[in-house]
Scaffold this motif. Structure first.
Motif, PDB file in Angstrom:
ATOM      1  N   LEU A   1       0.798  -1.336   0.004  1.00  0.00           N
ATOM      2  CA  LEU A   1       0.223   0.026   0.219  1.00  0.00           C
ATOM      3  C   LEU A   1       0.876   1.217   0.037  1.00  0.00           C
ATOM      4  O   LEU A   1       0.460   2.172  -0.581  1.00  0.00           O
ATOM      5  CB  LEU A   1      -1.030   0.006   1.382  1.00  0.00           C
ATOM      6  CG  LEU A   1      -2.060  -0.986   1.201  1.00  0.00           C
ATOM      7  CD1 LEU A   1      -2.884  -0.969   2.463  1.00  0.00           C
ATOM      8  CD2 LEU A   1      -2.640  -0.979  -0.048  1.00  0.00           C
ATOM      9  N   LEU A   2       1.824   1.183   0.558  1.00  0.00           N
ATOM     10  CA  LEU A   2       3.125   2.512   0.590  1.00  0.00           C
ATOM     11  C   LEU A   2       3.541   2.631  -0.747  1.00  0.00           C
ATOM     12  O   LEU A   2       3.567   3.790  -1.287  1.00  0.00           O
ATOM     13  CB  LEU A   2       4.096   2.106   1.851  1.00  0.00           C
ATOM     14  CG  LEU A   2       5.074   3.270   2.002  1.00  0.00           C
ATOM     15  CD1 LEU A   2       4.337   4.531   2.476  1.00  0.00           C
ATOM     16  CD2 LEU A   2       6.083   2.823   2.671  1.00  0.00           C
ATOM     17  N   GLN A   3       3.793   1.637  -1.505  1.00  0.00           N
ATOM     18  CA  GLN A   3       4.128   1.537  -2.883  1.00  0.00           C
ATOM     19  C   GLN A   3       2.904   2.277  -3.578  1.00  0.00           C
ATOM     20  O   GLN A   3       3.352   3.205  -4.520  1.00  0.00           O
ATOM     21  CB  GLN A   3       4.653   0.107  -3.445  1.00  0.00           C
ATOM     22  CG  GLN A   3       5.848  -0.418  -2.831  1.00  0.00           C
ATOM     23  CD  GLN A   3       6.102  -1.907  -3.250  1.00  0.00           C
ATOM     24  OE1 GLN A   3       5.168  -2.725  -3.451  1.00  0.00           O
ATOM     25  NE2 GLN A   3       7.224  -2.052  -3.768  1.00  0.00           N
ATOM     26  N   ALA A   4       1.804   1.818  -3.375  1.00  0.00           N
ATOM     27  CA  ALA A   4       0.719   2.352  -4.190  1.00  0.00           C
ATOM     28  C   ALA A   4       0.593   3.771  -3.851  1.00  0.00           C
ATOM     29  O   ALA A   4       0.314   4.589  -4.955  1.00  0.00           O
ATOM     30  CB  ALA A   4      -0.390   1.619  -3.920  1.00  0.00           C
ATOM     31  N   LEU A   5       0.488   4.076  -2.861  1.00  0.00           N
ATOM     32  CA  LEU A   5       0.532   5.701  -2.350  1.00  0.00           C
ATOM     33  C   LEU A   5       1.509   6.216  -2.961  1.00  0.00           C
ATOM     34  O   LEU A   5       1.334   7.513  -3.770  1.00  0.00           O
ATOM     35  CB  LEU A   5       0.950   5.736  -0.975  1.00  0.00           C
ATOM     36  CG  LEU A   5       0.771   7.203  -0.229  1.00  0.00           C
ATOM     37  CD1 LEU A   5      -0.431   7.926  -0.478  1.00  0.00           C
ATOM     38  CD2 LEU A   5       1.281   7.278   1.141  1.00  0.00           C
ATOM     39  N   PHE A   6       2.868   6.032  -3.161  1.00  0.00           N
ATOM     40  CA  PHE A   6       3.947   6.706  -3.860  1.00  0.00           C
ATOM     41  C   PHE A   6       3.635   6.642  -5.501  1.00  0.00           C
ATOM     42  O   PHE A   6       3.869   7.859  -6.010  1.00  0.00           O
ATOM     43  CB  PHE A   6       5.381   5.926  -3.520  1.00  0.00           C
ATOM     44  CG  PHE A   6       6.281   6.701  -4.053  1.00  0.00           C
ATOM     45  CD1 PHE A   6       6.811   7.892  -3.760  1.00  0.00           C
ATOM     46  CD2 PHE A   6       7.147   5.902  -5.309  1.00  0.00           C
ATOM     47  CE1 PHE A   6       7.831   8.567  -4.485  1.00  0.00           C
ATOM     48  CE2 PHE A   6       8.334   6.479  -5.873  1.00  0.00           C
ATOM     49  CZ  PHE A   6       8.621   7.892  -5.396  1.00  0.00           C
ATOM     50  N   LEU A   7       3.331   5.702  -5.812  1.00  0.00           N
ATOM     51  CA  LEU A   7       3.015   5.686  -7.309  1.00  0.00           C
ATOM     52  C   LEU A   7       1.880   6.558  -7.743  1.00  0.00           C
ATOM     53  O   LEU A   7       1.839   7.383  -8.541  1.00  0.00           O
ATOM     54  CB  LEU A   7       2.862   4.231  -7.865  1.00  0.00           C
ATOM     55  CG  LEU A   7       3.985   3.268  -7.678  1.00  0.00           C
ATOM     56  CD1 LEU A   7       3.653   1.873  -8.329  1.00  0.00           C
ATOM     57  CD2 LEU A   7       4.942   3.811  -8.884  1.00  0.00           C
ATOM     58  N   GLY A   8       0.965   6.727  -6.802  1.00  0.00           N
ATOM     59  CA  GLY A   8      -0.142   7.557  -6.757  1.00  0.00           C
ATOM     60  C   GLY A   8       0.321   9.027  -7.062  1.00  0.00           C
ATOM     61  O   GLY A   8      -0.155   9.813  -7.939  1.00  0.00           O
ATOM     62  N   LEU A   9       1.220   9.486  -6.293  1.00  0.00           N
ATOM     63  CA  LEU A   9       1.764  10.739  -6.014  1.00  0.00           C
ATOM     64  C   LEU A   9       2.580  11.023  -7.303  1.00  0.00           C
ATOM     65  O   LEU A   9       2.453  11.922  -7.952  1.00  0.00           O
ATOM     66  CB  LEU A   9       2.529  10.967  -4.900  1.00  0.00           C
ATOM     67  CG  LEU A   9       2.167  10.833  -3.660  1.00  0.00           C
ATOM     68  CD1 LEU A   9       3.061  10.964  -2.479  1.00  0.00           C
ATOM     69  CD2 LEU A   9       1.205  11.949  -3.541  1.00  0.00           C
ATOM     70  N   VAL A  10       3.332   9.976  -7.914  1.00  0.00           N
ATOM     71  CA  VAL A  10       4.020   9.689  -9.106  1.00  0.00           C
ATOM     72  C   VAL A  10       3.139  10.236 -10.358  1.00  0.00           C
ATOM     73  O   VAL A  10       3.385  11.207 -11.136  1.00  0.00           O
ATOM     74  CB  VAL A  10       4.588   8.466  -9.305  1.00  0.00           C
ATOM     75  CG1 VAL A  10       5.240   8.540 -10.733  1.00  0.00           C
ATOM     76  CG2 VAL A  10       5.944   8.460  -8.512  1.00  0.00           C
ATOM     77  N   GLU A  11       1.957   9.551 -10.454  1.00  0.00           N
ATOM     78  CA  GLU A  11       1.028   9.440 -11.449  1.00  0.00           C
ATOM     79  C   GLU A  11       0.200  11.464 -11.255  1.00  0.00           C
ATOM     80  O   GLU A  11       0.292  11.564 -12.358  1.00  0.00           O
ATOM     81  CB  GLU A  11      -0.242   8.713 -11.212  1.00  0.00           C
ATOM     82  CG  GLU A  11      -1.405   8.823 -11.791  1.00  0.00           C
ATOM     83  CD  GLU A  11      -1.609   9.332 -13.119  1.00  0.00           C
ATOM     84  OE1 GLU A  11      -2.306  10.236 -13.549  1.00  0.00           O
ATOM     85  OE2 GLU A  11      -0.741   8.758 -13.954  1.00  0.00           O
ATOM     86  N   GLY A  12       0.034  11.715 -10.210  1.00  0.00           N
ATOM     87  CA  GLY A  12      -0.627  13.003 -10.142  1.00  0.00           C
ATOM     88  C   GLY A  12       0.291  14.108 -10.723  1.00  0.00           C
ATOM     89  O   GLY A  12      -0.164  14.992 -11.223  1.00  0.00           O
TER      90      GLY A  12
END
Length: 284
Positions: A8-19
């Motif tokens: 989930l931490l990885q998913a959070l980081f990738l969400g920030l990268v996407e945005g």
């Protein structure tokens, strides 16, 4: 930290990268896949996570432009000719990617697994951006005296002034962005500029075109693969979605302020530099 929390931490980081990368011409998909690979994130072969969380960024744009969207829809149903023209132009620009995407999505997604493709498209896109920015074809906006590149070839200074031919050119450019590393925003903005739309208006049109495009892509991917997602994958999508929404909310206004006064050359050089890094990573 257990595996679920790390996922989930990885998913959070990738969400920030996407945005932070969706609305600048550097290819959010390339960043998601490359960074995800570098940090060991695995979303499955269908890459539903990488597609669906982009909808979070699109909702951020819809929130920023909510007044303009309501104006557009109200004018369309009230028979306002300018608003109807704008809506039909969005439909025209949307159709090429919709048709090609429906017919060839499996072949496009096959390219997601080849980092070498990213190196080529990132570098090629950067070189094209440098070439386009050197061409003195962009007209001064009536409300923006800071624009210095003036030419008779630029014919659209507002969203309502875009012609159907220019909209179709932007739509065809968006088809090219289906290749990973090309950048949807980069292709549509540069395509619009080449068609005679000034830089800021091309950027705004790209934002509006992203709404139906990414909504359709997300719904289509969830329809095809949603049943196969387990609880942890769905939770990761939710986390990435929210992170993408919040980070994109910060970035959208900053991008518009930037393009009003600057060129896209810094992003072009960034793409070329990243392409070199990816090429070295693949070869070594």
């Amino acid at each position: 930290m257990n595996d679920s929390a790390w996922f989930l931490l990885q998913a959070l980081f990738l969400g920030l990268v996407e945005g932070f990368t969706e609305f600048i011409p550097v290819s959010s998909t390339a960043h998601l896949l490359l960074v995800g690979d570098w940090i060991g994130f695995s979303s499955g072969n269908d890459k539903v996570f990488e597609v669906v969380i982009q909808l979070g960024s699109i909702l951020a744009v819809m929130w920023v432009f909510r007044a303009r969207i309501l104006q557009m829809l109200g004018g369309f149903f009230a028979g306002d000719p300018q608003e109807r023209r704008f809506v039909w132009n969005l439909a025209i620009a949307f159709m090429p990617a919709a048709v090609i995407g429906a017919l060839g999505i499996r072949y496009v997604k096959a390219l997601f697994h080849h980092p070498g493709v990213f190196a080529i498209t990132l570098a090629l896109g950067g070189l094209i951006m440098l070439w386009v920015e050197r061409k003195p074809r962009y007209a001064k906006r009536p409300d923006d005296p800071s624009e210095t590149e003036v030419s008779q070839h630029a014919s659209a200074h507002t969203l309502e002034q875009i012609s159907w031919k220019q909209a179709l050119a932007v739509g065809c450019a968006q088809v090219l962005a289906m290749v990973p590393g090309t950048s949807r925003s980069g292709a549509t903005i540069i395509g619009g500029m080449l068609a005679g739309i000034d830089r800021r208006t091309a950027t705004e049109f790209s934002f509006f075109l992203a709404m139906p495009t990414m909504l359709a892509a997300s719904v289509y991917d969830l329809y095809r693969h949603g049943a196969a997602l387990d609880e942890s994958q769905m939770l990761a999508i939710v986390v990435g979605f929210v992170a993408a929404f919040l980070s994109a909310l910060v970035l959208v206004r900053a991008v518009l302020a930037f393009v009003a006064r600057r060129t896209y050359r810094p992003f072009a050089w960034y793409r070329i530099g990243l392409a070199v890094v990816v090429a070295c990573w693949v070869l070594l």
